[in-house]
Design an enzyme around this catalytic site. Structure first.
Site, mmCIF file in Angstrom:
data_model
loop_
_atom_site.group_PDB
_atom_site.id
_atom_site.type_symbol
_atom_site.label_atom_id
_atom_site.label_comp_id
_atom_site.label_asym_id
_atom_site.label_seq_id
_atom_site.Cartn_x
_atom_site.Cartn_y
_atom_site.Cartn_z
ATOM 1 N N ILE A 46 -7.661 -0.126 -0.871
ATOM 2 C CA ILE A 46 -6.381 -0.621 -1.370
ATOM 3 C C ILE A 46 -5.356 -0.169 -0.336
ATOM 4 O O ILE A 46 -5.379 0.978 0.121
ATOM 5 C CB ILE A 46 -6.080 -0.057 -2.778
ATOM 6 N N SER A 47 -4.482 -1.060 0.064
ATOM 7 C CA SER A 47 -3.510 -0.739 1.114
ATOM 8 C C SER A 47 -2.542 0.345 0.667
ATOM 9 O O SER A 47 -2.260 0.504 -0.513
ATOM 10 C CB SER A 47 -2.709 -1.989 1.492
#
Length: 115
Positions: A46-47
């Site tokens: 997940i960024s």
């Protein structure tokens, strides 16, 4: 975020409204607000929140805009801009988004976004 140059109020509000911990495994919840990518599944991440905010701000989305996000992973990078702009965000990923306990919907469904 503001200290790093994010200034669009809708993006900042979306960052406050959408809990990142809903998009990661429960055992990583304590790291949800660390400004770093986190693992989700199958070697994906997940960024980091800053990058999601930066991309959302750069899109300059308006209500009615439509965006296709390929490789949406957990859905976090779809939820943030959609929440902030009311644009139609369509995400596609080979990785199953996390599902909150007791829910038949992904984290996106918790925020009134299509699942």
């Amino acid at each position: 975020m503001v200290a790093r140059g994010i200034s669009h109020e809708a993006v900042l509000q979306a960052m406050r409204d959408v809990p990142r911990e809903a998009f990661i495994a429960a055992d990583l919840a304590e790291f949800a607000y660390v400004d770093a990518p986190l693992p989700i599944a199958e070697g994906q991440t997940i960024s980091q929140p800053y990058i999601v905010a930066l991309m959302a701000e750069a899109l300059e989305l308006k209500p009615g805009d439509r965006v296709l996000e390929v490789g949406a992973g957990s859905g976090y990078a779809v939820a943030e801009p959609a929440r902030g702009s009311r644009a139609a965000m369509i995400g596609s990923s080979r990785v199953q988004a996390p599902r909150p306990r007791g829910s038949g919907h992904s984290a996106l469904g918790q925020f009134g976004l299509a699942d």
